[in-house]
Enzyme design. Structure first.
Site, PDB file in Angstrom:
ATOM      1  N   ARG A 275       0.802  -1.229   0.000  1.00  0.00           N
ATOM      2  CA  ARG A 275       0.000   0.000   0.000  1.00  0.00           C
ATOM      3  C   ARG A 275       0.828   1.269   0.000  1.00  0.00           C
ATOM      4  O   ARG A 275       0.425   2.283  -0.545  1.00  0.00           O
ATOM      5  CB  ARG A 275      -0.856   0.032   1.272  1.00  0.00           C
ATOM      6  N   PHE A 395      -8.784   0.127  -5.018  1.00  0.00           N
ATOM      7  CA  PHE A 395      -8.015  -1.125  -4.889  1.00  0.00           C
ATOM      8  C   PHE A 395      -6.973  -1.088  -3.772  1.00  0.00           C
ATOM      9  O   PHE A 395      -6.828  -0.093  -3.093  1.00  0.00           O
ATOM     10  CB  PHE A 395      -7.454  -1.616  -6.225  1.00  0.00           C
ATOM     11  N   GLU A 396      -6.327  -2.223  -3.585  1.00  0.00           N
ATOM     12  CA  GLU A 396      -5.393  -2.464  -2.456  1.00  0.00           C
ATOM     13  C   GLU A 396      -6.069  -2.183  -1.113  1.00  0.00           C
ATOM     14  O   GLU A 396      -5.476  -1.630  -0.196  1.00  0.00           O
ATOM     15  CB  GLU A 396      -4.102  -1.654  -2.642  1.00  0.00           C
ATOM     16  N   GLY A 397      -7.347  -2.572  -1.018  1.00  0.00           N
ATOM     17  CA  GLY A 397      -8.162  -2.316   0.172  1.00  0.00           C
ATOM     18  C   GLY A 397      -8.861  -0.985   0.000  1.00  0.00           C
ATOM     19  O   GLY A 397      -8.196   0.048  -0.105  1.00  0.00           O
TER      20      GLY A 397
END
Ligand code: FAD
Length: 575
Positions: A275, A395-397
């Site tokens: 992240r 994205f990426e959480g």
């Protein structure tokens, strides 16, 4: 990687009222050798990008020309984090993120291809792979001969990644797994040939019986992985995003990453570090937007004056610049925590991701607004920036999941401390030490406040505000825990408010530490900009924190939820 003996997280500790200042002071700088190395790489990246990278053209083409991908390989852009012994540059996270930031200044899609490869695609192998596995794959991944993708998301499992359905069945006699399932939205999906894939397998767990657990695999394309058609996306057009189809794919047992059944933890740890690369790229994007729009605002005249002479334009420019300073401060404080190797940074990287992606989103919108009508034209880059920036919040959480994670991790830390107190109360003799510790801390927190070390007096107000609002976050967390107990898990609006406080506090400390370091290593006069950014941001931040904490008790959440209930029942807007 192990969680045992990790130094506690700075931000989690804030929920308990503790200020672990030794983690954030002095503000870290890259070591001289690495800085020289990074500057050389940055020079060649700039030359390459200025000659060969045409972001608008790639956006229309919807892919990168082969010579650009080859140029990226020659620059070593795919081997930045891979240790030198395997043919990479062996850069620290700080240096790697600095380079992603620079690449993103030229093109977000280009940063994403390199980021998906290194931040997540090959990270499992790097963090958990055996020596044999590393020797086999890392040299080819470093040169870009193998391009990596990270395959977690599925049609029915996005934010709820533990719900994946892809299945792996092990055959010990043949020494293989047979894997079936579909992955969705995979970055580099159409061009990668090395995939980190997460699948469920049935394992016999001692004391629990047979259970489905997630295992991580390295799968190369020649094992039979297929890509679906390219997704038609809103932005980041030049990147490849496809479905990944696993139809009876046979994978050697030797290609398991880490231990069978540990895949979920591996996936979460990959994302925790990954992240921050995304956050760095977003800071780079913000810098480009500000530089570009400043030129326009100087040249464009309305009412007989340049746009830059109007206060409302100046306000936007100032906020954009301040967001960049704060974004940079958070990103590079966090990469330093990651580079230490023994510190829990999961909350800080989530904060970096949420903040830097939202800052870029606001900044490109503001740049588009300052540009006026031409901001909406395809002849100018603004609309592409807006399209490209939007994905980062998803994205990426997603940023909602980031906030839930930030709040619940902080609350849990405090909750566990209180639970220990509960146990100590049941057995006061055994728990005497703990109780005295608590009593001392309790009295201290009521009478005094945890203090930061001395910073330059010009940052005095920012420092006091940080200390005061950390104390208030802690008191409120404790109150919320006592009031709601386990039900806090359902109270997402309260969680969001607590998370926003933690985000602002971490942003404040990053700015204070960086600015203080600047003054101490240079002089007050040489750090005027930094001081202005830091103090202005901290003033805004503590007011937001105050509002968020006040709204934990005095709010209209019930009314809002009643409106939601009504709308959901009506299925449309009705009056
Ligand atoms: C262009 C692109 C590239 C991608 N690249 C990759 C990749 O390389 N590898 C990979 O594995 N995945 C990738 N993804 C998938 C991405 O990570 C997911 O889209 C993301 O995690 C969200 O999952 P979802 O789309 O299923 O949304 P959902 O999980 O259905 O979420 C929808 C909305 O509900 C919210 N929500 C969900 N759960 C909760 C909750 N408990 N409380 C409150 N709100 C909630 C979310 O915040 C979101 O706003 C990519 C996606 C895109 C669009």
């Amino acid at each position: 990687m192990s969680e045992i003996n990790l130094v506690p997280s700075f931000s989690k500790s804030l929920f308990s009222g503790f200020i672990l200042d030794e983690l954030v002071f002095p503000f870290p700088l890259m070591n001289k050798d690495e800085e020289e190395n990074v500057n050389m790489i940055l020079d060649s990246i700039r030359k390459f990008c200025e000659n060969y990278v045409d972001s608008a053209k790639f956006d229309k083409l919807e892919h990168f020309p082969e010579d650009v991908i080859n140029g990226m390989k020659e620059l070593g852009l795919f081997g930045l984090v891979i240790p030198e012994e395997y043919g990479g540059f062996g850069l620290s996270t700080t240096a790697y993120v600095r380079i992603l930031e620079e690449v993103a200044r030229y093109d977000g899609s280009m940063a994403l291809i390199a980021g998906a490869h290194q931040s997540i695609g090959l990270k499992g192998l790097l963090m958990y792979g055996s020596e044999e596995q590393k020797k086999k794959y890392l040299p080819k991944l470093a040169t870009g001969e193998l391009l990596a993708a990270f395959c977690l998301t599925e049609p029915a499992a996005g934010s709820d990644a533990a719900g994946i359905k892809t299945r792996a069945v092990r055959d010990d006699k043949k020494g293989i797994y047979t894997i079936n399932g579909n992955k969705m939205w995979i970055t580099n999906g159409g061009i990668a040939n090395f995939f980190t894939v997460f699948a469920k397998e049935e394992l016999d767990i001692p004391g629990e019986g047979k259970k489905d657990k997630i295992t991580a695999f390295m799968i190369t394309r020649d094992m039979g992985i297929q890509s679906g058609k390219e997704e038609e996306k809103m932005g980041i057009h030049a990147t490849s995003t496809t479905e990944i189809i696993l139809d009876n794919v046979q994978v050697p047992v030797a290609n398991v990453i880490g231990k069978p059944g540990k895949g979920f933890k591996i996936a979460m740890e990959i994302l925790n570090t990954g992240r921050i690369g995304l956050a760095g790229g977003n800071v780079g994007g913000s810098k480009t937007a500000l530089k570009y729009v400043l030129k326009h605002a100087k040249e464009r005249h309305q009412f007989g004056r340049p746009l830059i002479s109007f206060e409302l334009i100046r306000e936007k420019l100032a906020e954009m610049a301040m967001r960049i300073y704060i974004g940079e401060s958070i990103v590079y404080l966090t990469t330093h925590l990651i580079d230490q190797g023994n510190i829990d940074f999961s909350l800080e990287s989530a904060i970096g991701k949420a903040l830097a992606t939202e800052y870029l989103w606001i900044n490109v919108n503001e740049a588009q607004q300052i540009a006026g009508g031409i901001g909406y034209s395809r002849e100018y880059p603004y609309e592409q920036w807006v399209r490209d920036a939007r994905i980062n919040l998803i994205f990426e959480g997603t940023n909602e999941i980031m906030r839930i994670f930030i709040a619940l991790s902080g609350i849990q830390e405090r909750g566990e401390y209180l639970k220990k107190m509960g146990k100590a109360l049941n057995d006061p003799i055994k728990g005497f030490g703990l109780l005295t510790d608590y009593a001392v801390h309790y009295m201290k927190e009521r009478l005094t406040t945890e203090r930061l070390p001395d910073v330059h007096p010009v940052l005095g107000q920012a420092k006091s505000a940080f200390e005061e609002w950390t104390k208030n976050l802690h008191i409120t967390t404790e109150r919320v825990l006592i009031k709601y107990g386990k039900k806090i898990i359902q109270k997402q609006i309260i969680q969001r408010r607590l998370a926003d406080c933690a985000i602002d506090l971490y942003a404040m400390i990053a700015a204070i530490s960086r600015t203080d370091h600047c003054i101490k290593t240079k002089s007050e006069a040489q750090c005027k900009r930094q001081i202005l950014y830091c103090n202005t941001f901290c003033e805004q931040a503590w007011r937001r924190i105050r509002r968020n904490l006040l709204m934990i008790d005095k709010n209209n959440d019930d009314e809002l939820l009643a409106i939601a209930e009504q709308v959901i029942e009506d299925g449309e807007y009705k009056i």
